[in-house]
Design a protein around this motif. Structure first.
Motif, PDB file in Angstrom:
ATOM      1  N   TYR A   1       0.842  -1.208   0.000  1.00  0.00           N
ATOM      2  CA  TYR A   1       0.000   0.000   0.000  1.00  0.00           C
ATOM      3  C   TYR A   1       0.873   1.253   0.000  1.00  0.00           C
TER       4      TYR A   1
ATOM      5  N   TRP B   1       3.721   1.059  -3.368  1.00  0.00           N
ATOM      6  CA  TRP B   1       3.144   1.208  -4.707  1.00  0.00           C
ATOM      7  C   TRP B   1       2.809   2.671  -4.966  1.00  0.00           C
ATOM      8  N   HIS B   2       2.170   3.314  -4.012  1.00  0.00           N
ATOM      9  CA  HIS B   2       1.788   4.728  -4.141  1.00  0.00           C
ATOM     10  C   HIS B   2       3.030   5.614  -4.332  1.00  0.00           C
TER      11      HIS B   2
ATOM     12  N   SER C   1      -6.501  -3.029 -16.777  1.00  0.00           N
ATOM     13  CA  SER C   1      -6.863  -1.618 -16.690  1.00  0.00           C
ATOM     14  C   SER C   1      -7.417  -1.139 -18.026  1.00  0.00           C
TER      15      SER C   1
ATOM     16  N   GLU D   1      -7.994   0.886  -6.842  1.00  0.00           N
ATOM     17  CA  GLU D   1      -6.930  -0.109  -7.013  1.00  0.00           C
ATOM     18  C   GLU D   1      -7.339  -1.367  -6.259  1.00  0.00           C
TER      19      GLU D   1
ATOM     20  N   MET E   1      -5.894  -5.237  -5.553  1.00  0.00           N
ATOM     21  CA  MET E   1      -4.727  -6.105  -5.715  1.00  0.00           C
ATOM     22  C   MET E   1      -4.885  -7.378  -4.905  1.00  0.00           C
TER      23      MET E   1
ATOM     24  N   HIS F   1      -3.611  -7.409 -10.321  1.00  0.00           N
ATOM     25  CA  HIS F   1      -3.892  -5.992 -10.080  1.00  0.00           C
ATOM     26  C   HIS F   1      -4.955  -5.541 -11.068  1.00  0.00           C
TER      27      HIS F   1
ATOM     28  N   ILE G   1      -7.488  -2.272 -12.016  1.00  0.00           N
ATOM     29  CA  ILE G   1      -7.664  -0.836 -11.817  1.00  0.00           C
ATOM     30  C   ILE G   1      -9.008  -0.447 -12.420  1.00  0.00           C
TER      31      ILE G   1
END
Length: 160
Positions: free
Chosen positions: A32, A35-36, A59, A128, A130, A140, A142
């Protein structure tokens, strides 16, 4: 990290089993956080390190960025190509990277939102999702909200 290697009955491959809730939560919290930060700082190499070798990414932005039909990418090589190209083409004033710190964890799934409304105005609204396993992102997905989807539609219409 406390854990043990186990073979699940009926499977020939081994998997890493965290023995403690702390071990599991550390993986979720690390992904968390990292990744950001990696995405925000355009660090594609560090970002791809969070993914399993056989990870899947889905995505609606994939076809737009890579000019392909499918929004599904399989494996680190395909995902890295998308991350690098997306990073290169990103300067978008509506990517503010605002999130409120909320995240949801259930089983092997980690979810968080980049909401449309931020303290500084609108941003692309994204959810998001995951699936995490063995300390890596395995799958993942999106999802885009209405505001971001309108941007994708305009982008696709401009190419037609």
């Amino acid at each position: 990290m406390a854990g043990r290697l186990k073979v699940k009955p009926g499977f020939q491959t081994a998997f890493f089993l965290c023995e403690t809730l702390e071990c599991i939560m550390n993986d979720f919290e690390r992904i968390y956080r990292d990744w950001h930060e990696y995405a925000k700082n355009r660090d594609s190499e560090a970002l791809i390190g969070l993914y399993a070798d056989d990870a899947v990414l889905e995505s609606p932005l994939v076809p737009v960025i890579l000019n392909i039909e499918s929004g599904i990418l399989n494996g680190k090589a395909e995902i890295l190509r998308f991350l690098q190209e997306g990073t290169r083409r990103r300067p978008n004033e509506l990517v503010r990277w605002y999130r409120d710190g909320s995240r949801f964890i259930s089983g092997d799934t980690l979810i968080w939102e980049y909401p449309r409304q931020t303290p500084d105005g609108n941003q692309v609204d994204i959810l998001e999702v995951m699936r995490i396993g063995q300390g890596k992102i395995r799958h993942h997905r999106i999802y885009w909200g209405w505001f971001g989807t309108q941007m994708l539609i305009r982008s696709a219409s401009g190419k037609a």
